[in-house]
Design a protein around this motif. Structure first.
Motif: not given
Length: 165
Positions: A4-26
């Protein structure tokens, strides 16, 4: 089989220049571009599964978001199926995905491909590993566009190498 992580998705607490596709916890979770295209292209030819070194609750949440009506998963595994090993260079841990465990799901190791950005997690069966660049949330990432052809090629090579053995 996919990480999953860094293969199909990228999960981060940092802000990127767009809205996340979904949220998990924080965490904001960003889906790698062209995921639906890739899944639709491989679903007729391959069984699809997930094996992540993340927690079970995260894997379950991500799987619902990513696969939904696009592809049926044969199974989705989390860190509890990994083998924990001490990494001598960092004195930390690495979680190994030993593909022999998948035999219990009815698959021979010789017929499994795993797409993962982390070669150290597939050290026990490196011939089964399809390396993909790490996804860090970039909107212009196109690694999944070429993946169906890479998987077909890898499967053909694997099949030829096991014929007659």
């Amino acid at each position: 089989m996919f990480d999953l992580d860094e293969t199909l998705v990228h999960a981060t607490k940092e802000r990127l220049d767009r809205k996340p596709d979904f949220r998990f916890e924080d965490y904001g979770v960003f889906i790698r571009p062209h995921l639906r295209f890739m899944l639709e292209a491989i679903a007729p030819r391959f069984d699809i599964a997930v094996w992540s070194s993340a927690t079970k609750i995260y894997v379950e949440s991500a799987v619902k978001q990513l696969f939904g009506d696009v592809a049926e998963l044969k199974f989705a595994w989390s860190i509890d199926r990994c083998v924990q090993r001490v990494e001598p260079n960092s004195n930390g841990y690495v979680y190994i995905k030993d593909l022999r465990k998948v035999q219990g799901q009815g698959y021979a190791v010789e017929g499994i491909l795993i797409v993962d950005d982390s070669p150290e997690k597939i050290v026990r069966q490196p011939r089964n590993h399809v390396l993909i660049s790490a996804f860090t949330g970039a909107e212009d990432d196109d690694a999944l566009l070429e993946l169906p052809a890479r998987l077909v090629h890898a499967a053909e090579v694997m099949k030829k190498s096991t014929v007659g053995n």
